[in-house]
Motif scaffolding. Structure first.
Motif, PDB file in Angstrom:
ATOM      1  N   LEU A 176       0.830  -1.209   0.000  1.00  0.00           N
ATOM      2  CA  LEU A 176       0.000   0.000   0.000  1.00  0.00           C
ATOM      3  C   LEU A 176       0.864   1.260   0.000  1.00  0.00           C
ATOM      4  N   LYS A 177       1.941   1.207   0.780  1.00  0.00           N
ATOM      5  CA  LYS A 177       2.825   2.371   0.867  1.00  0.00           C
ATOM      6  C   LYS A 177       3.405   2.715  -0.510  1.00  0.00           C
ATOM      7  N   GLU A 178       3.830   1.688  -1.234  1.00  0.00           N
ATOM      8  CA  GLU A 178       4.390   1.912  -2.575  1.00  0.00           C
ATOM      9  C   GLU A 178       3.372   2.641  -3.454  1.00  0.00           C
ATOM     10  N   LYS A 179       2.112   2.213  -3.370  1.00  0.00           N
ATOM     11  CA  LYS A 179       1.063   2.827  -4.189  1.00  0.00           C
ATOM     12  C   LYS A 179       0.811   4.279  -3.770  1.00  0.00           C
ATOM     13  N   LEU A 180       0.769   4.504  -2.446  1.00  0.00           N
ATOM     14  CA  LEU A 180       0.484   5.855  -1.955  1.00  0.00           C
ATOM     15  C   LEU A 180       1.618   6.818  -2.302  1.00  0.00           C
ATOM     16  N   VAL A 181       2.850   6.340  -2.178  1.00  0.00           N
ATOM     17  CA  VAL A 181       4.006   7.195  -2.499  1.00  0.00           C
ATOM     18  C   VAL A 181       3.953   7.600  -3.974  1.00  0.00           C
ATOM     19  N   LYS A 182       3.582   6.648  -4.803  1.00  0.00           N
ATOM     20  CA  LYS A 182       3.478   6.916  -6.239  1.00  0.00           C
ATOM     21  C   LYS A 182       2.365   7.949  -6.498  1.00  0.00           C
ATOM     22  N   LEU A 183       1.258   7.735  -5.809  1.00  0.00           N
ATOM     23  CA  LEU A 183       0.095   8.622  -6.009  1.00  0.00           C
ATOM     24  C   LEU A 183       0.412  10.046  -5.539  1.00  0.00           C
ATOM     25  N   ALA A 184       1.152  10.136  -4.428  1.00  0.00           N
ATOM     26  CA  ALA A 184       1.459  11.461  -3.863  1.00  0.00           C
ATOM     27  C   ALA A 184       2.335  12.286  -4.805  1.00  0.00           C
ATOM     28  N   LYS A 185       2.951  11.619  -5.771  1.00  0.00           N
ATOM     29  CA  LYS A 185       3.798  12.343  -6.733  1.00  0.00           C
ATOM     30  C   LYS A 185       2.960  13.024  -7.807  1.00  0.00           C
ATOM     31  N   ASP A 186       1.697  12.595  -7.915  1.00  0.00           N
ATOM     32  CA  ASP A 186       0.788  13.220  -8.869  1.00  0.00           C
ATOM     33  C   ASP A 186       0.462  14.633  -8.359  1.00  0.00           C
TER      34      ASP A 186
END
Ligand SMILES: [Zn+2]
Ligand SMILES: [Zn+2]
Length: 351
Positions: free
Chosen positions: A276-286
């Motif tokens: 989940l963290k990997e996904k959230l970190v990626k999303l936060a870059k948007d």
């Protein structure tokens, strides 16, 4: 008074004659049992010049009689003393031999292996400071001949004790286990995979199985095969698993569902949180979602809390707790769902 000379392999009769030496340079405290045990004895790094300065005179007639470096074998050193004046002879060794193998060499190999470090690097360090040392080949020999059989013996013995204890305390019929696999080269096409199961109530490993990729259709099948073998071991020992915690490996999920219906299979929250963290970190870059960045740690904490606060594993409860996150983030803390109605936290300070 009998002095304790440590000339390995020497004839004690010779040294009885040395009783009159009150200040023996090699005298050791006879009460210190550790020095006689190669495993407990302290080791020293000694410069050659310092060592040879101890072999300048004959201990018997005190005449000038320099010792001679007779041979070395890895870290093993033997020095000969031959007195031309009185005929006194002896040879000194810097370490005990265990059945012709120098104890220090074996200890060095064991230290390298048991510390999980690289033999090439450690031996290069010793070589770079001019220290007599073993070769990589000797290390490999020791590993094969002594160390791996020793590991196997200790492991088998300890595991038998653990299994015995589980049976004595009657825990063997309802084991709570954790299982996970690892590959020799993560993310690549691995040749070997190991699968480990651990008893989570006593925190002891119960079994480790090694699978080679050519034993199964492809390397992605190694993890499931490892678990299957672990389960076979449990069955052979009459151990029954009640619960098993694993990552969300699809093959394992399917196999457990089809072959171990009685087992309560749960997913490990650590693996879930990592994903989940990997996904959230990626999303936060948007650009539109940068606000998420500040929430990541809280969201992960919430995920752990959902699992920890629901020890009975009630799926509906866990799901509602997890989904309440959407409300909580927009400052709504009630009317979440059917079984989890409102947030468990107290009043929040005004923003
Ligand atoms: Zn002499
Ligand atoms: Zn809330």
């Amino acid at each position: 008074m009998l002095l304790h000379y440590h000339y390995a392999g020497s004839d004690p009769a010779i040294y009885c004659r040395l009783d009159h030496f009150t200040l023996c340079p090699f005298h050791r405290d006879s009460d210190n049992q550790d020095d006689n045990d190669p495993l407990r004895s302290k080791l020293l790094l000694v410069f050659m010049s310092s060592l040879m300065s101890l072999f300048t005179h004959c201990p018997m007639c005190k005449e000038n009689s320099p010792g001679r470096l007779r041979r070395t074998m890895g870290t093993f050193v033997e020095i000969d003393e031959n007195c031309k004046h009185c005929g006194f002879q002896r040879s000194w060794q810097n370490q005990p031999l265990i059945d012709k193998t120098p104890a220090g060499n074996l200890l060095l190999s064991a230290g390298i292996l048991f510390a999980g470090t690289s033999p090439t690097k450690v031996l290069r360090v010793l070589k770079s400071i001019n220290c007599y040392t073993i070769t990589t080949r000797t290390f490999l020999n020791h590993q094969k001949k002594f160390l791996q059989p020793a590991i196997k013996t200790v492991w088998t013995k300890n595991r038998n004790n653990i299994v015995q204890k589980l049976k004595e305390t009657n825990k063997h019929k309802e084991l709570v286990l954790g299982g996970d696999g690892r590959c020799d080269s993560p993310g690549h096409c691995a040749k070997y995979g190991s699968y480990t199961i651990q008893d989570l109530t006593i925190n002891k490993v119960l079994d480790v199985q090694l699978v080679q990729s050519n034993e199964v259709p492809s390397s992605v099948h190694m993890e499931k095969e490892g678990l299957v073998r672990c389960v076979r071991f449990l069955e052979s020992e009459n151990l029954v698993m009640k619960t098993i915690v694993t990552d969300r490996h699809t093959q394992i999920n399917k196999w457990l569902k089809e072959n171990q219906e009685h087992v309560d299979h749960r997913f490990d929250v650590w693996h879930l949180a990592k994903n989940l963290k990997e996904k959230l970190v990626k999303l936060a870059k948007d650009k539109q979602c940068t606000d998420i960045g500040e929430w990541i740690q809280s969201i992960l904490n919430h995920l752990y809390w959902c699992a920890v606060s629901t020890p009975d594993g009630n799926g509906e409860m866990i799901a509602e707790k997890w989904l309440s996150l959407n409300n909580h983030i927009i400052n709504i803390h009630t009317k979440h769902g059917r079984v989890f109605e409102k947030c468990a936290h107290g009043r929040l300070p005004a923003a």
